[in-house]
Design a protein around this motif. Structure first.
Motif, short mmCIF file in Angstrom:
data_model
loop_
_atom_site.label_atom_id
_atom_site.label_comp_id
_atom_site.label_asym_id
_atom_site.label_seq_id
_atom_site.Cartn_x
_atom_site.Cartn_y
_atom_site.Cartn_z
N LEU A 22 40.25 -0.78 55.26
CA LEU A 22 41.67 -1.13 55.29
C LEU A 22 41.91 -2.39 56.12
CD1 LEU A 22 44.68 -0.60 54.77
CD2 LEU A 22 44.66 0.95 56.76
N ALA A 23 41.21 -2.52 57.25
CA ALA A 23 41.35 -3.73 58.08
C ALA A 23 40.89 -4.96 57.31
CB ALA A 23 40.53 -3.56 59.37
N ASN A 24 39.81 -4.82 56.55
CA ASN A 24 39.34 -5.94 55.73
C ASN A 24 40.33 -6.28 54.62
OD1 ASN A 24 36.30 -6.92 56.22
ND2 ASN A 24 36.45 -4.76 56.79
N LEU A 25 40.96 -5.24 54.06
CA LEU A 25 41.98 -5.48 53.03
C LEU A 25 43.16 -6.24 53.62
CD1 LEU A 25 43.12 -4.89 50.15
CD2 LEU A 25 44.14 -2.82 51.13
N ALA A 26 43.60 -5.85 54.80
CA ALA A 26 44.72 -6.52 55.46
C ALA A 26 44.38 -7.98 55.75
CB ALA A 26 45.10 -5.80 56.75
N PHE A 27 43.14 -8.23 56.19
CA PHE A 27 42.71 -9.60 56.47
C PHE A 27 42.71 -10.45 55.20
CE2 PHE A 27 39.22 -12.72 56.57
CZ PHE A 27 39.67 -13.53 57.61
N LEU A 28 42.17 -9.91 54.12
CA LEU A 28 42.15 -10.65 52.85
C LEU A 28 43.56 -10.91 52.33
CD1 LEU A 28 39.16 -8.98 50.94
CD2 LEU A 28 39.25 -11.30 51.84
N ASP A 29 44.44 -9.94 52.49
CA ASP A 29 45.81 -10.11 52.01
C ASP A 29 46.57 -11.17 52.81
OD1 ASP A 29 46.00 -8.43 49.79
OD2 ASP A 29 46.20 -6.65 51.04
N ILE A 30 46.33 -11.22 54.13
CA ILE A 30 46.94 -12.27 54.94
C ILE A 30 46.46 -13.63 54.47
CG2 ILE A 30 46.98 -13.29 57.26
CD1 ILE A 30 46.85 -10.44 58.38
N TRP A 31 45.16 -13.74 54.26
CA TRP A 31 44.57 -15.01 53.82
C TRP A 31 45.08 -15.38 52.43
CZ3 TRP A 31 38.51 -15.93 53.42
CH2 TRP A 31 38.28 -17.29 53.23
N TYR A 32 45.13 -14.40 51.54
CA TYR A 32 45.51 -14.66 50.15
C TYR A 32 46.94 -15.21 50.06
CZ TYR A 32 45.74 -13.88 45.09
OH TYR A 32 45.85 -14.05 43.73
N SER A 33 47.86 -14.58 50.75
CA SER A 33 49.26 -15.03 50.70
C SER A 33 49.43 -16.37 51.42
CB SER A 33 50.18 -13.98 51.31
OG SER A 33 49.85 -13.75 52.66
N SER A 34 48.60 -16.64 52.42
CA SER A 34 48.72 -17.88 53.19
C SER A 34 48.17 -19.09 52.44
CB SER A 34 47.99 -17.74 54.53
OG SER A 34 48.58 -16.72 55.31
N ILE A 35 47.49 -18.88 51.34
CA ILE A 35 46.96 -20.00 50.55
C ILE A 35 48.10 -20.76 49.87
CG2 ILE A 35 45.54 -20.60 48.53
CD1 ILE A 35 43.81 -18.13 49.22
N THR A 36 49.14 -20.04 49.46
CA THR A 36 50.24 -20.68 48.73
C THR A 36 51.56 -20.69 49.48
OG1 THR A 36 50.75 -18.58 47.63
CG2 THR A 36 49.23 -20.07 46.49
N ALA A 37 51.83 -19.66 50.29
CA ALA A 37 53.16 -19.51 50.91
C ALA A 37 53.56 -20.66 51.84
CB ALA A 37 53.24 -18.19 51.65
N PRO A 38 52.71 -21.12 52.77
CA PRO A 38 53.14 -22.19 53.68
C PRO A 38 53.56 -23.47 52.96
CG PRO A 38 51.19 -21.11 54.55
CD PRO A 38 51.39 -20.59 53.17
N LYS A 39 52.76 -23.91 51.99
CA LYS A 39 53.13 -25.12 51.25
C LYS A 39 54.38 -24.91 50.43
CE LYS A 39 51.59 -28.63 47.99
NZ LYS A 39 52.41 -29.62 48.71
N MET A 40 54.54 -23.71 49.84
CA MET A 40 55.73 -23.42 49.07
C MET A 40 56.98 -23.53 49.95
SD MET A 40 56.79 -19.86 47.16
CE MET A 40 56.90 -18.99 48.73
N LEU A 41 56.91 -23.01 51.18
CA LEU A 41 58.04 -23.07 52.10
C LEU A 41 58.37 -24.51 52.49
CD1 LEU A 41 57.15 -20.03 54.39
CD2 LEU A 41 58.99 -20.14 52.70
N VAL A 42 57.34 -25.32 52.75
CA VAL A 42 57.56 -26.72 53.11
C VAL A 42 58.16 -27.49 51.94
CG1 VAL A 42 56.40 -28.89 53.72
CG2 VAL A 42 55.75 -26.76 54.87
N ASP A 43 57.68 -27.20 50.73
CA ASP A 43 58.13 -27.94 49.55
C ASP A 43 59.59 -27.67 49.20
OD1 ASP A 43 55.79 -29.28 49.19
OD2 ASP A 43 55.01 -27.98 47.60
N PHE A 44 60.18 -26.62 49.73
CA PHE A 44 61.60 -26.38 49.49
C PHE A 44 62.46 -27.52 50.05
CE2 PHE A 44 60.65 -21.65 49.15
CZ PHE A 44 60.97 -21.59 47.81
N PHE A 45 61.91 -28.27 51.02
CA PHE A 45 62.67 -29.36 51.64
C PHE A 45 62.15 -30.74 51.23
CE2 PHE A 45 63.11 -25.69 54.42
CZ PHE A 45 64.48 -25.65 54.61
N VAL A 46 61.26 -30.77 50.26
CA VAL A 46 60.68 -32.03 49.80
C VAL A 46 61.22 -32.37 48.43
CG1 VAL A 46 58.54 -33.24 49.23
CG2 VAL A 46 58.59 -31.64 51.15
#
Length: 313
Positions: free
Chosen positions: A63-87
């Motif tokens: 479960l800890a490994n699943l949580a780690f992978l899920d954090i990484w997986y969502s962080s691949i696209t989410a940060p840039k998507m949030l920044v691009d809302f203002f670009v």
């Protein structure tokens, strides 16, 4: 177009989720709020499992490994998507696009293989309870997790190897908020039928086969548990865990099958499904599991009281 007779694209333009400024601001607030609330929750799950001496079962390690992978997986696209809302002009370099595509498939495939490992763990716990500790020892767990990562790496390398040699001479606009094979292949200046076929087989067909196999295995386990329904609390706990796993499997594989197990044509639901697949569901998966697990919830409360609220020594 003959090789050498085109100017290679150096960047891609992303259309994003919306072109309307007001809608972009609303989406930014929604996704940022979700990300800032759920992300710490996943980190808390990892910390709880690492620090609590009672959560040493292989199930919690996975479960800890699943949580780690899920954090990484969502962080691949989410940060840039949030920044691009203002670009105004949303772009990503060719190298950045390939990197995003690589890590998306690397982590995504690793998680799918890890879910298969978690199903095997439940099988050992339910069908071989007396030998569970021997079968699912820490060494085997580490080996299975490592194999999940290796499998994800091989899968991702195949996708990248198919994409990089393709000629891109324009247009360079991707109708999405991130780079993925379904979008990039469409704008290549070549016949990509063979590449699409291999990608559908390596991503789509594998997703379908794994999904069906996992559902059948959990159905078998639930039948076994129903036969022993008179054993009390332990059976109820095992049943609850299986239902949590089934929920996670559906959330992970459902969108993946929709995206990759068909020709790479554009449909109106693509962006919506992609958002849930790359941002929402990955962050929710460990939370969904934890909400049905009393031991983890109790341990999390103790951790919060001890290290955050300082109520316990």
């Amino acid at each position: 177009m003959e090789p050498g007779n085109y100017t290679r694209v150096t960047e891609f333009i992303l259309t994003g989720l919306s072109q309307t400024r007001e809608v972009q601001l609303v989406l930014f607030v929604i996704f940022l709020s979700f990300y800032l609330v759920i992300l710490p929750g996943n980190i808390l799950i990892i910390c709880t499992i690492r620090l609590d001496a009672h959560l040493t079962s292989p199930m919690y390690f996975l479960l800890a490994n699943l949580a780690f992978l899920d954090i990484w997986y969502s962080s691949i696209t989410a940060p840039k998507m949030l920044v691009d809302f203002f670009v105004e002009r949303k772009t990503i370099s060719f190298g950045g696009c390939i990197a995003q595509l690589f890590f998306l498939h690397f982590v995504g495939a690793s998680e799918m293989f890890l879910l298969t490992v978690m199903a095997f763990d439940r099988y050992a716990a339910i069908c071989r309870p007396l030998h569970y500790a021997t079968i699912m020892n820490r060494r085997l767990c580490c080996v299975l997790v490592a194999l999940s990562w290796v499998g994800g790496f091989i899968h991702s390398i195949i996708q990248v190897a198919l994409i990089v040699p393709l000629p891109f001479c324009g247009p360079n606009e991707l109708d999405s908020y991130f780079c993925d094979i379904t979008q990039v292949v469409r704008i290549a200046c070549a016949n990509t039928f063979l590449e699409e076929l291999v990608m559908i087989f390596s991503s789509g067909l594998i997703s379908v086969v794994c999904f069906i196999a996992l559902l059948m295995s959990y159905a078998f386990l639930l039948v076994m548990l129903k036969k022993h329904s008179g054993l009390g609390e332990s059976t109820k706990k095992a049943t609850s865990t299986c239902y949590s796993h089934i929920t996670i499997v559906v959330l992970m594989f459902g969108p993946s099958i929709y995206i990759y197990a068909r020709p790479f044509d554009s449909f109106s639901l693509d962006k919506v499904i992609s958002v849930f697949h790359t941002v929402i569901f990955p962050l929710l998966n460990p939370i969904i599991y934890t909400l049905r697990n009393k031991e983890v919830k109790t341990a999390m409360r103790k951790l919060i009281n001890r290290y955050i609220l300082c109520k316990e020594k």
